[in-house]
Design an enzyme around this catalytic site. Structure first.
Site, mmCIF file in Angstrom:
data_model
loop_
_atom_site.group_PDB
_atom_site.id
_atom_site.type_symbol
_atom_site.label_atom_id
_atom_site.label_comp_id
_atom_site.label_asym_id
_atom_site.label_seq_id
_atom_site.Cartn_x
_atom_site.Cartn_y
_atom_site.Cartn_z
ATOM 1 N N LYS A 83 37.885 47.459 36.602
ATOM 2 C CA LYS A 83 36.659 46.839 36.649
ATOM 3 C C LYS A 83 35.681 47.975 37.398
ATOM 4 O O LYS A 83 34.432 48.176 36.894
ATOM 5 C CB LYS A 83 36.466 45.533 37.210
ATOM 6 C CG LYS A 83 37.109 44.443 36.416
ATOM 7 C CD LYS A 83 36.466 44.188 35.079
ATOM 8 C CE LYS A 83 37.034 43.064 34.464
ATOM 9 N NZ LYS A 83 36.396 42.661 33.023
ATOM 10 N N GLU A 131 28.879 37.981 36.823
ATOM 11 C CA GLU A 131 29.954 37.010 36.753
ATOM 12 C C GLU A 131 31.297 37.364 36.906
ATOM 13 O O GLU A 131 31.448 38.501 36.925
ATOM 14 C CB GLU A 131 29.922 36.412 35.347
ATOM 15 C CG GLU A 131 30.639 36.988 34.255
ATOM 16 C CD GLU A 131 30.275 38.523 33.924
ATOM 17 O OE1 GLU A 131 31.102 39.340 33.793
ATOM 18 O OE2 GLU A 131 28.912 38.875 34.244
ATOM 19 N N SER A 136 46.069 46.923 33.698
ATOM 20 C CA SER A 136 44.740 46.965 34.153
ATOM 21 C C SER A 136 44.442 46.566 35.403
ATOM 22 O O SER A 136 43.185 46.876 36.048
ATOM 23 C CB SER A 136 43.855 45.920 32.981
ATOM 24 O OG SER A 136 44.481 44.464 33.098
#
Length: 402
Positions: free
Chosen positions: A97, A119, A386
């Protein structure tokens, strides 16, 4: 390190569209803001100073390039394909991210926005956004469903320590979908002063393209690294898919390489009935949700269905529009792994390679455990890891009775 050269939109004649999917379905209040965002984003592609700063931050701050690690013990135990793990879990903040958060954070500063909203589901995007806002001196508000706040308490604490305000959302399913809805309401109200740092490859144009571009560095590195290590491309690349940011980042460089299978793994949850899973390609139909046209889990009346996954980051009723197009064209395959398989994959990887994956990433690992043994020993299988599993220890302790 792979350079941060951003790819072109695959449908330049229809900006914001991936086949029939995508688009910009938002209140009129937001149209001007999205047009401005698109214009500023496109301008950054030719801005050498912007690209240099992003490149430096990705390298020196986030920790790129991430390793492509050969999982030798797992490969030996399973037989079949040679398994490599793309270690996005080793990035600063613990997940992929941060790639997108850094790019959009710099864009927000360039646009003169002092307040950033976001969010988050699993909390990793919220942590990445809070981190970047602290780095750049920006106010940060993160919306998070009450259910996700409870199961991702560690990340809530991290965001608050970084200076972000975390606003719980108690409406609807109290998960990611509802957090996005609240963030969009905030943006409508404060659009002139606020930048919405969307975390996945979904939402209204230009977000799906923009997030994909910032995550594209993953597949650029995979391609360079696997050619250096093995001298050939992988047989398949596997990634978990919630909204789809890590998966489209891992897939994008390989889309033209037809011999490389692209496998997205959705959340199979705890059953096949609507409301028991978050597998959009297993039970969803095309529709509009939160600004974009894509596959959506909905009931016979068109109401958005409840979803379930042991992993907060995959617990979402829709999927990014580029994935919808890749699915319909047959270029990518989308499968589902259930909660039990994901939990088993966490244990297997932890005890075989000493790596604790996030529950989201564990869905991709579970698919690798399933298909690797039947593959040729010369085949290469790359799994995009990830994120790391520290954030999930409460869930893991409960589910695995540690």
């Amino acid at each position: 390190m792979a350079s941060v050269i951003l790819p072109a939109n695959p449908s330049p004649s229809r900006p914001g569209r991936f086949g029939v999917y995508g688009g910009r379905y938002v209140p009129e209040t937001l149209v001007a803001a999205l047009v401005e965002l698109e214009r500023e984003y496109e301008a950054t592609k030719a801005d050498a100073e912007f690209q240099a700063e992003l490149h430096t931050l990705l390298h020196d701050y986030a920790g790129r390039p991430t390793p492509l690690y050969f999982a030798s013990r797992l490969t030996q135990q399973l037989g079949g394909a040679r398994i490599y793990l793309k270690r996005e879990d080793l990035l600063h903040t613990g997940a992929h991210k941060i790639n997108n958060a850094l790019g959009q954070g710099l864009l927000a500063r360039r646009m003169g926005k002092k307040r950033v909203i976001a969010e988050t589901g699993a909390g990793q995007h919220g942590v990445a956004t809070a981190t970047v806002c602290a780095l750049l001196g920006l106010e940060c508000v993160v919306y998070m469903g009450d259910v996700d706040m409870a199961r991702q308490e560690l990340n809530v604490q991290r965001m608050r320590l970084l200076g972000a305000e975390v606003r719980g959302v108690s409406s609807g399913s109290r998960t990611l979908k509802d957090a996005i809805s609240e963030a969009m309401r905030d943006w409508v109200t404060n659009v002139r002063t606020t930048y919405y740092l969307l975390g996945s490859a979904l939402g209204a144009h230009p977000y799906p393209t923009m997030v994909r571009d910032y995550q594209h560095v993953i597949s650029k590195e995979i391609k360079e690294q696997i050619l250096e290590k093995e001298g050939r491309l992988p047989a398949a690349v596997i990634a978990c898919v919630g909204g789809g940011s890590n998966a489209i980042g891992a897939f994008y460089e390989f889309i033209p390489e037809r011999q490389v299978r692209l496998i997205g793994v959705e959340a199979g949850g705890c059953g096949s009935e609507l409301g028991q899973h978050a597998a959009r390609f297993r039970g969803g139909v095309p529709g509009v949700l939160q600004g974009t046209f894509s596959y959506v889990l909905q009931d016979e009346d068109g109401q958005i269905a409840m979803t379930h996954s042991v992993s907060a980051g995959l617990d979402y009723a829709s999927i990014g529009p580029e994935h919808a197009a890749l699915h319909d064209s047959g270029r990518a395959e989308y499968v589902a792994q259930d909660d039990s398989a994901a939990l088993d994959a966490v244990v297997r990887l932890a005890r075989t390679e000493g790596i604790l994956p996030a529950l989201e990433s564990a869905h991709a690992v579970a698919e690798a455990l399933k298909i690797a043994p039947a593959m040729n020993p010369r085949d290469i299988l790359v799994v995009n890891l990830s994120g790391r599993g520290d954030k999930d220890m409460g869930i893991l302790a409960r589910e695995l009775k540690l």
